[in-house]
Enzyme design. Structure first.
Site, PDB file in Angstrom:
ATOM      1  N   SER A   1       0.783  -1.020   0.205  1.00  0.00           N
ATOM      2  CA  SER A   1       0.149  -0.093   0.179  1.00  0.00           C
ATOM      3  C   SER A   1       0.948   1.242  -0.108  1.00  0.00           C
ATOM      4  CB  SER A   1      -0.811  -0.094   1.286  1.00  0.00           C
ATOM      5  OG  SER A   1      -1.533   1.373   1.389  1.00  0.00           O
TER       6      SER A   1
ATOM      7  N   TYR B   1      -1.033   5.790  -4.853  1.00  0.00           N
ATOM      8  CA  TYR B   1      -2.098   7.146  -5.034  1.00  0.00           C
ATOM      9  C   TYR B   1      -1.263   8.353  -5.622  1.00  0.00           C
ATOM     10  CZ  TYR B   1      -5.241   5.049  -1.686  1.00  0.00           C
ATOM     11  OH  TYR B   1      -6.356   4.020  -0.951  1.00  0.00           O
TER      12      TYR B   1
ATOM     13  N   THR C   1      -4.689   3.549  -7.810  1.00  0.00           N
ATOM     14  CA  THR C   1      -5.870   3.475  -7.105  1.00  0.00           C
ATOM     15  C   THR C   1      -6.593   4.761  -7.463  1.00  0.00           C
ATOM     16  OG1 THR C   1      -5.247   1.927  -5.486  1.00  0.00           O
ATOM     17  CG2 THR C   1      -7.209   2.993  -4.859  1.00  0.00           C
TER      18      THR C   1
ATOM     19  N   LYS D   1      -7.171   0.633 -10.232  1.00  0.00           N
ATOM     20  CA  LYS D   1      -8.155  -0.113  -9.112  1.00  0.00           C
ATOM     21  C   LYS D   1      -8.953   0.922  -8.947  1.00  0.00           C
ATOM     22  CE  LYS D   1      -7.591  -1.773  -4.605  1.00  0.00           C
ATOM     23  NZ  LYS D   1      -8.194  -1.049  -3.505  1.00  0.00           N
TER      24      LYS D   1
ATOM     25  N   HIS E   1     -13.268  -0.373  -3.013  1.00  0.00           N
ATOM     26  CA  HIS E   1     -12.664  -0.030  -2.010  1.00  0.00           C
ATOM     27  C   HIS E   1     -13.469  -0.778  -0.764  1.00  0.00           C
ATOM     28  CE1 HIS E   1      -9.145   2.715  -1.266  1.00  0.00           C
ATOM     29  NE2 HIS E   1      -9.310   2.459  -0.116  1.00  0.00           N
TER      30      HIS E   1
HETATM   31  C1  FNR Z   1      -8.154  -0.224   2.172  1.00  0.00           C
HETATM   32  N1  FNR Z   1      -8.053  -0.313   0.824  1.00  0.00           N
HETATM   33  C2  FNR Z   1      -6.998   0.126   0.215  1.00  0.00           C
HETATM   34  N2  FNR Z   1      -6.676   0.444  -1.121  1.00  0.00           N
HETATM   35  C3  FNR Z   1      -5.821   1.046  -1.715  1.00  0.00           C
HETATM   36  O1  FNR Z   1      -5.677   1.010  -3.069  1.00  0.00           O
HETATM   37  N3  FNR Z   1      -4.890   1.661  -0.913  1.00  0.00           N
HETATM   38  C4  FNR Z   1      -4.804   1.598   0.459  1.00  0.00           C
HETATM   39  O2  FNR Z   1      -3.944   2.137   1.135  1.00  0.00           O
HETATM   40  C5  FNR Z   1      -5.991   0.950   1.117  1.00  0.00           C
HETATM   41  N4  FNR Z   1      -6.081   0.977   2.274  1.00  0.00           N
HETATM   42  C6  FNR Z   1      -7.194   0.164   3.023  1.00  0.00           C
HETATM   43  C7  FNR Z   1      -7.268   0.279   4.475  1.00  0.00           C
HETATM   44  C8  FNR Z   1      -8.274  -0.317   4.953  1.00  0.00           C
HETATM   45  C9  FNR Z   1      -8.300  -0.388   6.544  1.00  0.00           C
HETATM   46  C10 FNR Z   1      -9.221  -1.207   4.225  1.00  0.00           C
HETATM   47  C11 FNR Z   1     -10.238  -1.901   4.859  1.00  0.00           C
HETATM   48  C12 FNR Z   1      -9.056  -1.088   2.767  1.00  0.00           C
HETATM   49  C13 FNR Z   1      -8.986  -1.072  -0.108  1.00  0.00           C
HETATM   50  C14 FNR Z   1      -8.581  -2.337  -0.195  1.00  0.00           C
HETATM   51  O3  FNR Z   1      -7.520  -2.513  -1.073  1.00  0.00           O
HETATM   52  C15 FNR Z   1      -9.742  -3.300  -0.942  1.00  0.00           C
HETATM   53  O4  FNR Z   1     -10.150  -2.625  -2.040  1.00  0.00           O
HETATM   54  C16 FNR Z   1     -10.746  -3.606   0.258  1.00  0.00           C
HETATM   55  O5  FNR Z   1     -10.361  -3.923   1.396  1.00  0.00           O
HETATM   56  C17 FNR Z   1     -11.698  -4.651  -0.342  1.00  0.00           C
HETATM   57  O6  FNR Z   1     -12.815  -4.741   0.592  1.00  0.00           O
HETATM   58  P1  FNR Z   1     -13.037  -5.924   1.709  1.00  0.00           P
HETATM   59  O7  FNR Z   1     -12.860  -7.268   0.810  1.00  0.00           O
HETATM   60  O8  FNR Z   1     -11.632  -5.809   2.450  1.00  0.00           O
HETATM   61  O9  FNR Z   1     -14.104  -5.701   2.292  1.00  0.00           O
END
Ligand code: FNR
Length: 425
Positions: free
Chosen positions: A132, A156, A182, A298, A322
């Protein structure tokens, strides 16, 4: 290496049941509700809110699950499933299974070993880990713990193109084999639980390790910001505690940073520059020029956006909302998948995340056109409960269930999982 996951379903069942004979229960619960409860118990209320929460009334979180529930698997019989091939090929690399780990920021909220524990777990199972941009541990540290195990980097797009190219260069240098851009977080979603706690981890200097370890970001700290800062926070004990947390979370730690203004400047600069809402399709050319690695987008949920990405020579898509954290009322990722798969027509790989909780979900997403699936919150719950081991157990459980589901549905290979395997919808 690529057959690492072969027969993982029966092997894992056996291991758990044999341990059970000796009186041992799994450290990390297999059932989803118990997994979540154990993770919540291991975290602070702020961490739980940040990780489990979604945007607004969290209806997109619910929709993600409801979409998986609507599709039902229709098993076929008498199809010789003694040997099951879980492998797939992605960007020229053979992977042991169609599973990756989502990029998830601020993992230090779940466990002090954070991203490093996840990196080690991912490497053990040879499941690609998408670092990330909001990690708690610099990508180089994680990469160094992974040997030649596959890893990608999630970007990002911040306000400084110099910083964007620096991050991408670092990702290339530490062996990342794809860049995931993303696009759904041009602004932070309206996160009700965090708002009610007045809690955003970045304010404490958490989740900004990729920035504070970046030479371009560090050099920019000395320059004045060209974005207006809001009013300062009130001065009281809580503000002092936050300032100390910022110093502790900055490279070098609390003592070294006690008299330095950099930790506060880093948080402020990050908050004001981490994203660029003005980003447009045309900007993607810049990223293309920065790297020869495959670039995935994404957060794509509309087939027209998928077509546009194809036109621009993008290498892959991640269909994702997300995890329901951005647009309350947004379409479930799984509901968006079939139209996107039709638009893409097999030309580039499609990954899916948001709502994947077990092996049956992986199966359904593949049947609806995904090439591979990314696991999100569940691995963070494993991390919170038992660090690296917890992440390994959660991944192994998902893979075991996927292997068994595949076989029980009558599919001997991932290629054999097609739309015909599903009913409902
Ligand atoms: C994320 N997600 C996310 N996506 C991304 O591109 N960069 C990031 O830094 C983060 N950070 C992040 C933190 C937390 C706490 C969560 C729960 C999610 C989104 C992640 O990549 C993904 O799209 C989701 O977690 C998918 O949903 P579920 O299956 O976890 O419910």
């Amino acid at each position: 290496m690529s057959d690492l996951h072969s027969d993982i379903g029966r092997k894992r069942q056996r291991a758990i049941y044999v341990a059970g004979v000796g009186g041992h229960r799994p450290v990390v619960p297999v059932a989803q509700a118990e997994l979540e409860a154990a993770a919540q118990a291991a975290m602070t209320p702020e961490a739980w809110a940040y990780i489990a929460g979604g945007a607004g009334r969290e209806s997109t979180l619910d929709a993600n699950r409801a979409a998986f529930e609507r599709w039902r698997i229709v098993p076929r019989v008498l199809r010789d499933v003694e040997r099951r091939d879980l492998t797939i090929e992605l960007f020229g690399r053979r992977l042991p299974s169609p599973l990756l780990l989502c990029p998830i920021g601020v993992l230090e909220m779940a466990h002090r070993d954070a991203d490093l524990a996840v990196a080690k777990a991912a490497a053990t199972l040879q499941v690609p880990y998408i670092f990330s941009n909001q990690a708690s541990v610099p990508m180089e540290t994680c990469a160094a713990a992974m040997g030649d195990a596959p890893r990608w980097f999630q970007l990002y797009w911040n306000r400084s193109n110099d910083l964007v190219s620096s991050l991408v260069r670092r990702a290339e240098a530490c062996g990342c084999s794809a860049i995931v851009l993303t696009l759904d977080t041009t602004m932070l979603g309206w996160r009700s639980r965090d708002l009610d706690l007045g809690s955003l981890p970045f304010m404490q200097g958490k989740g900004i390790a990729q920035y504070t370890s970046d030479p371009v970001f560090r050099a920019e700290l000395a320059k004045p910001l060209d974005v207006a800062a809001g009013p300062p926070p009130p001065r009281n004990l809580a503000t002092i505690a936050t300032a100390l947390a910022q110093k502790a979370n900055f490279p070098g730690g609390l003592l070294k940073n006690l008299t330095s203004g950099d930790p506060r400047a880093a948080v402020q600069r990050f908050m004001l520059t981490y994203s660029r809402p003005s980003l447009q399709w045309d900007d993607l050319k810049f990223l293309r020029q920065c790297t020869k690695l495959p670039v995935l987008l994404k957060g794509v949920l509309h087939p027209d956006d998928a077509r546009k990405a194809l036109e621009l020579g993008i290498d892959g898509l991640v269909v994702s909302n997300h995890g329901g954290r951005q647009v309350d009322g947004g379409i479930a990722s799984l509901d968006a998948l079939p139209a996107i798969a039709e638009a893409v027509n097999g030309k580039i790989p499609i990954l899916l995340d948001s709502g994947v909780r077990g092996g049956a979900d992986v199966f359904k997403a593949l049947a609806l056109g995904a090439t591979a699936v990314c696991l999100g919150r569940p691995y963070v719950y494993g991390l919170a409960i038992a660090g690296q081991q917890g992440v390994e157990e959660v991944m192994a459980n998902v893979l075991a269930e996927f292997d068994l589901t595949m076989g029980l549905a009558g599919c001997a290979s991932v290629r054999g999982i097609t739309r015909g395997a599903l009913g409902g919808g």
